[in-house]
Write an enzyme that holds these catalytic residues in place. Structure first.
Site, PDB file in Angstrom:
ATOM      1  CG  HIS A 160     -43.396  24.054 -57.582  1.00  0.00           C
ATOM      2  ND1 HIS A 160     -42.842  24.039 -56.330  1.00  0.00           N
ATOM      3  CD2 HIS A 160     -42.874  25.150 -58.192  1.00  0.00           C
ATOM      4  CE1 HIS A 160     -42.027  25.068 -56.188  1.00  0.00           C
ATOM      5  NE2 HIS A 160     -42.026  25.760 -57.314  1.00  0.00           N
TER       6      HIS A 160
ATOM      7  CD  GLU B  39     -44.176  22.234 -53.656  1.00  0.00           C
ATOM      8  OE1 GLU B  39     -45.093  23.057 -53.537  1.00  0.00           O
ATOM      9  OE2 GLU B  39     -43.268  22.317 -54.503  1.00  0.00           O
TER      10      GLU B  39
ATOM     11  NE  ARG C 142     -39.966  27.941 -52.712  1.00  0.00           N
ATOM     12  CZ  ARG C 142     -39.812  28.103 -54.046  1.00  0.00           C
ATOM     13  NH1 ARG C 142     -40.873  28.235 -54.822  1.00  0.00           N
ATOM     14  NH2 ARG C 142     -38.604  28.114 -54.587  1.00  0.00           N
TER      15      ARG C 142
HETATM   16  C1  8YV Z   1     -38.728  25.813 -59.259  1.00  0.00           C
HETATM   17  C2  8YV Z   1     -39.351  27.886 -58.339  1.00  0.00           C
HETATM   18  O1  8YV Z   1     -37.636  26.112 -58.516  1.00  0.00           O
HETATM   19  O2  8YV Z   1     -37.651  29.276 -59.142  1.00  0.00           O
HETATM   20  C3  8YV Z   1     -38.327  28.931 -58.205  1.00  0.00           C
HETATM   21  O3  8YV Z   1     -38.219  29.454 -57.079  1.00  0.00           O
HETATM   22  O4  8YV Z   1     -40.112  27.634 -57.479  1.00  0.00           O
HETATM   23  C4  8YV Z   1     -39.436  27.086 -59.574  1.00  0.00           C
HETATM   24  O5  8YV Z   1     -38.936  27.758 -60.658  1.00  0.00           O
HETATM   25  C5  8YV Z   1     -38.276  25.131 -60.471  1.00  0.00           C
HETATM   26  O6  8YV Z   1     -39.372  24.459 -60.904  1.00  0.00           O
HETATM   27  C6  8YV Z   1     -37.173  24.203 -60.176  1.00  0.00           C
HETATM   28  O7  8YV Z   1     -37.548  23.336 -59.146  1.00  0.00           O
END
Ligand code: 8YV
Length: 329
Positions: free
Chosen positions: A290, A272, A243
């Protein structure tokens, strides 16, 4: 179970996920899908879930205010492992079950972290640009010298499933593996993976490559700031697929500018999709939007697992990845 299953629950799916999965949900529920692969405004999401029993979310800010406008909501199946944007406590107060999708994205996210690590350490973006723009006229002895991984120390901040998968990759490249996390894992697991637990400062001081794999919480929020970066080895690399808010982005920019860090690979950002403008101009930086879990295989597993959780709740069973089991107590 506390749920009185509605005859045919109404479900809102917040993104146009795979049609095969939508069809599966539709066998059991009355489904509406947000047709655009883009986040919805709070107002639009609020309107969309005002009368639903279930929500399949893809991140997004799910807070008290939103929940207040969705009195029938009983289940939120988040398609994603991280749930820092969901106020789970507020959901629990309203007896709304919440689930996530861990495990299924472990390997793809570790792949991405390792790709960023290799890409940054071997100047892959510059190499690609050099060939494409016609700069490659003849072989140079001193061209794009990188840093090798062999015998170097890979530091892992966070040592859950993804951190451990990253450790296995590092071992495959003959790296020494250190980790720091809130909970030390069993020694048997440490020796299986070949990783050594160290305190946070030792991790910072000894890592040639530091990769972040912790969830975002009070402890990890801005855990890597100016003071921590100043402890890192000159010439170290930082990789973040966890994150963005774990890193103070301004401090990171300064550490890259001063040469304290040799490079960084980032898949996540503090605010982001906004990126610190100076990062955009830096050569020793690889930026990705991401996409850690974005493989065809993983995205299908994520959507399916979220569906399993959703349907379990409406069938009166305990969802396999329930985050607030106390709601069922
Ligand atoms: C995103 C992620 O959530 O699973 C997570 O925690 O950061 C990613 O897999 C996914 O791109 C959906 O927004």
């Amino acid at each position: 179970m506390h749920l009185t299953p509605p005859v045919r629950p109404k479900v809102f799916i917040a993104r146009p996920i795979q049609q095969s999965v939508i069809d599966w949900v539709a066998q059991h529920c009355a489904v509406r899908v947000h047709g655009e692969d883009a986040p919805m405004s709070a107002a639009a999401l609020g309107e969309a879930i005002a009368d639903v029993d279930g929500l399949m979310s893809v991140g997004g800010n799910i807070n008290e205010e939103l929940l207040a406008g969705a009195p029938k909501l009983r289940m939120i199946a988040n398609i994603g492992a991280g749930y820092d944007t969901i106020d789970v406590a507020a959901c629990s107060r309203r007896r709304i079950l919440v689930s996530n999708t861990p495990d299924v994205l472990t390997e793809s996210t570790a792949d991405m972290a390792f790709a960023l690590l290799l890409g940054a350490s071997r100047h892959l973006l510059q190499a690609d640009g050099y060939v494409r723009d016609g700069s490659w006229k003849y072989g140079l002895w001193n061209l794009l010298w990188g840093t090798e991984l062999f015998d170097k120390t890979l530091g892992l901040y966070g040592f859950g499933r993804i951190g451990q998968a990253m450790a296995r990759r590092g071992r495959g490249f003959s790296m020494r593996i250190l980790y720091h996390s809130r909970h030390r894992v069993e020694t048997k697991l440490e020796s299986n993976v070949g990783a050594e637990f160290v305190d946070f400062k030792t991790l910072l001081r000894e890592s040639d490559f530091l990769s972040l794999h912790a969830p975002l919480n009070q402890e990890s929020n801005r855990a890597i700031g100016a003071a921590e970066l100043s402890l890192m080895k000159p010439g170290a690399f930082l990789v973040n697929t966890a994150r963005g808010k774990i890193v103070d982005e301004e401090a990171l920019v300064q550490a890259l500018k001063s040469g304290r860090l040799a490079g960084t690979g980032l898949d996540v950002f503090e605010n982001e999709p906004q990126i610190h403008p100076e990062l955009l101009g830096m050569e020793n930086v690889i930026l990705a939007p991401h996409i850690g879990s974005a493989t065809t295989e993983t995205r299908l597993r994520m959507a399916r697992l979220a569906t399993e959780n959703l349907l379990a709740a409406f069938a009166g069973r305990r969802p396999p990845n329930l985050l607030n089991p106390q709601v069922l107590a």
